[in-house]
Scaffold this active site. Structure first.
Site, PDB file in Angstrom:
ATOM      1  CG  ASN A  67      84.073 -36.078  24.989  1.00  0.00           C
ATOM      2  OD1 ASN A  67      84.515 -35.598  23.960  1.00  0.00           O
ATOM      3  ND2 ASN A  67      84.775 -36.145  26.120  1.00  0.00           N
ATOM      4  CG  ASP A 120      82.790 -33.127  33.756  1.00  0.00           C
ATOM      5  OD1 ASP A 120      83.814 -32.418  33.775  1.00  0.00           O
ATOM      6  OD2 ASP A 120      81.740 -32.792  33.174  1.00  0.00           O
ATOM      7  CE  LYS A 143      83.984 -58.641  26.171  1.00  0.00           C
ATOM      8  NZ  LYS A 143      83.745 -59.557  25.066  1.00  0.00           N
ATOM      9  CG  ASP A 153      88.196 -28.260  36.372  1.00  0.00           C
ATOM     10  OD1 ASP A 153      89.077 -27.853  35.591  1.00  0.00           O
ATOM     11  OD2 ASP A 153      86.994 -27.959  36.262  1.00  0.00           O
ATOM     12  CG  PHE A 169      87.771 -24.081  24.536  1.00  0.00           C
ATOM     13  CD1 PHE A 169      89.084 -23.670  24.669  1.00  0.00           C
ATOM     14  CD2 PHE A 169      87.170 -23.983  23.285  1.00  0.00           C
ATOM     15  CE1 PHE A 169      89.804 -23.158  23.590  1.00  0.00           C
ATOM     16  CE2 PHE A 169      87.875 -23.478  22.197  1.00  0.00           C
ATOM     17  CZ  PHE A 169      89.182 -23.065  22.342  1.00  0.00           C
TER      18      PHE A 169
HETATM   19  N1  CTP Z   1      88.350 -29.116  32.042  1.00  0.00           N
HETATM   20  C1  CTP Z   1      89.522 -29.588  32.580  1.00  0.00           C
HETATM   21  N2  CTP Z   1      89.506 -30.685  33.410  1.00  0.00           N
HETATM   22  C2  CTP Z   1      88.367 -31.311  33.698  1.00  0.00           C
HETATM   23  C3  CTP Z   1      87.132 -30.838  33.152  1.00  0.00           C
HETATM   24  C4  CTP Z   1      87.173 -29.730  32.326  1.00  0.00           C
HETATM   25  O1  CTP Z   1      90.586 -29.027  32.328  1.00  0.00           O
HETATM   26  N3  CTP Z   1      88.384 -32.382  34.475  1.00  0.00           N
HETATM   27  C5  CTP Z   1      88.377 -27.897  31.224  1.00  0.00           C
HETATM   28  C6  CTP Z   1      88.081 -28.105  29.760  1.00  0.00           C
HETATM   29  O2  CTP Z   1      89.254 -28.375  29.021  1.00  0.00           O
HETATM   30  C7  CTP Z   1      87.481 -26.767  29.380  1.00  0.00           C
HETATM   31  C8  CTP Z   1      86.775 -26.316  30.640  1.00  0.00           C
HETATM   32  O3  CTP Z   1      87.374 -27.059  31.687  1.00  0.00           O
HETATM   33  O4  CTP Z   1      88.478 -25.819  29.108  1.00  0.00           O
HETATM   34  C9  CTP Z   1      85.285 -26.433  30.653  1.00  0.00           C
HETATM   35  O5  CTP Z   1      84.857 -27.730  30.653  1.00  0.00           O
HETATM   36  P1  CTP Z   1      83.287 -28.081  30.730  1.00  0.00           P
HETATM   37  O6  CTP Z   1      83.190 -29.558  30.591  1.00  0.00           O
HETATM   38  O7  CTP Z   1      82.535 -27.220  29.784  1.00  0.00           O
HETATM   39  O8  CTP Z   1      82.949 -27.601  32.188  1.00  0.00           O
HETATM   40  P2  CTP Z   1      82.572 -28.430  33.441  1.00  0.00           P
HETATM   41  O9  CTP Z   1      83.646 -28.240  34.437  1.00  0.00           O
HETATM   42  O10 CTP Z   1      82.233 -29.810  33.081  1.00  0.00           O
HETATM   43  O11 CTP Z   1      81.285 -27.680  33.965  1.00  0.00           O
HETATM   44  P3  CTP Z   1      79.744 -28.079  33.749  1.00  0.00           P
HETATM   45  O12 CTP Z   1      79.592 -29.436  34.298  1.00  0.00           O
HETATM   46  O13 CTP Z   1      79.042 -27.016  34.495  1.00  0.00           O
HETATM   47  O14 CTP Z   1      79.498 -27.969  32.278  1.00  0.00           O
END
Ligand code: CTP
Length: 397
Positions: A208, A276, A286, A304, A323
């Site tokens: 990303n 995610d 490959k 998460d 965040f």
């Molecule tokens: N985060 C994390 N581990 C993951 C995904 C996210 O620790 N596997 C943490 C990020 O570091 C950040 C927070 O979760 O502090 C928010 O991440 P964000 O991507 O904005 O949220 P999502 O869980 O993806 O929710 P949504 O899909 O609704 O945006």
């Protein structure tokens, strides 16, 4: 703020030495006493007379100057200061510091001292980028030396890039921070930062646009307040702060393992843009184009990390900060995210492309706590980091 602080200022031989003259003035304006030391090469750029006139003190130049040894031995000179500042610091003095060489007054002072040392590097961009310089910098950072800058910009030699010495006022700010309060001394703070890379096969990955800039700035700001910082970072564009314990990772699963290994912590801040999803079965080879059709990627959800730590029943950090990167309804989504994940605070930012925040140098955040939403004005990521670090210090003390 620098009243009665004694600073031994070593000027080494670079074109930026002229900024050293202004630096002396700025430090003295704030009440510091500046004892200047010039290397032979520095004397090619600034004269001992102008340096001593601005400092209002004798300039030390030579290791074997017997008068100096009688008045004040080099050992004593190196230890009588509250801070030794090397500005500009050339690639050469950094190399000497890394190796512990002592073949002139400046390098001998740096080896003989137990006083904190700060350097402001200044050199050509290729010299800065050279692996030898980066290796030497990593070594001296490990030895406890703090580093200010350098900045990107036009160089005296006509090239462009990192290597310009920080401006005198930036160096003064770093010196003031050095002498400032350390409310986070003795506190362990864990920070995750940067993107993660999720492999598809040995040569391809999903990533990303996170640059890691906000996380790195936050780790630096926490270090400035005295925290012991563990910095778990994915492959970021910006350098990790040298004073933190840096744990580089690639994938979300590696990040999770690194976070688990770094606990316990007094506070944990999750600034990373964690993927995610990972590819459920990354190929060991490959993937090849084939007449049989296009590859189909199946995804698996990554754990998460933030939610996991927020919901720990034993050994949860006293403060857990997440965040939220959102593109619409920022406050509402972030407030819901805080409740869903169970963290104490959420730092929400709008990452719609038109804001220029992701990958940019500024940020506009809303801090969401148990008291509600507090929108901060748009400011630099460094300023956001400083404010957030201070809020964390307030919460922990
Ligand atoms: N985060 C994390 N581990 C993951 C995904 C996210 O620790 N596997 C943490 C990020 O570091 C950040 C927070 O979760 O502090 C928010 O991440 P964000 O991507 O904005 O949220 P999502 O869980 O993806 O929710 P949504 O899909 O609704 O945006």
């Amino acid at each position: 703020m620098l009243q009665d602080k004694r600073i031994l200022l070593i000027l080494t031989g670079g074109i930026a030495a002229y900024k050293g003259l202004d630096l002396i003035r700025r430090l003295r304006e704030r009440g510091a006493a500046v004892t200047p030391v010039l290397t032979r090469a520095a004397e090619q750029f600034v004269t001992p007379l102008s340096v001593s006139a601005l400092a209002g003190e004798k300039v030390y130049r030579d290791l074997f100057d017997l008068t100096d040894e009688a008045e004040m031995g080099h050992i004593q000179l190196s230890r009588s200061a509250d801070l030794i500042l090397v500005a500009p610091a050339t690639a050469d003095i950094i190399a000497k510091m890394a190796q512990g060489r002592a073949d002139d007054l400046a390098s001998t002072l740096l080896l003989a001292t137990d006083t904190p040392v700060m350097i402001a590097p200044a050199m050509n961009v290729r010299m800065w980028d050279h692996p030898a310089t980066q290796r030497n910098l990593a070594q001296i950072a490990k030895d406890g030396v703090s580093v200010v800058g350098p900045n990107d910009g036009d160089m005296a030699c006509g090239e462009y890039g990192p290597g310009r010495m920080s401006e005198p006022l930036e160096i003064v700010a770093a010196v003031e921070t050095h002498f400032g309060p350390k409310p986070l001394a003795g506190k362990h703070v864990l920070v995750t930062s940067g993107p993660t890379h999720e492999p598809i096969d040995p040569v391809r990955y999903i990533a990303n646009r996170s640059s890691g800039a906000q996380g790195a700035a936050l780790a630096s700001a926490l270090v400035s307040l005295g925290a012991d910082v563990t910095f778990v970072t994915g492959p970021a564009d910006v350098a990790a702060p040298a004073e933190a314990r840096v744990v580089p990772v690639q994938t979300a699963q590696e990040m999770k393992a690194a976070v688990d290994a770094a606990l316990p912590a007094d506070a944990a801040v999750f600034a990373a843009a964690v993927a995610d999803w990972r590819v459920a079965r990354a190929s060991g080879r490959k993937l090849k184009k084939s007449k049989d059709g296009l590859p189909v990627l199946e995804f698996a959800e990554n754990q998460d990390i933030l939610a996991g730590v927020s919901q720990m029943t034993k050994g949860r950090p006293g403060l857990v900060v997440g965040f939220a990167a959102e593109t619409d309804d920022v406050e509402a989504h972030a407030t819901a995210k805080r409740a869903r994940k169970g963290c104490d605070w959420i730092v929400a930012n709008d990452v719609s492309p038109e804001t220029g925040i992701m990958g940019g140098s500024e940020n506009a955040v809303i801090l969401i706590t148990e008291k509600g939403a507090d929108p901060w004005p748009r400011m630099s990521k460094a300023e956001v980091a400083k404010r957030l670090a201070q809020r964390i210090a307030d919460a922990l003390t």
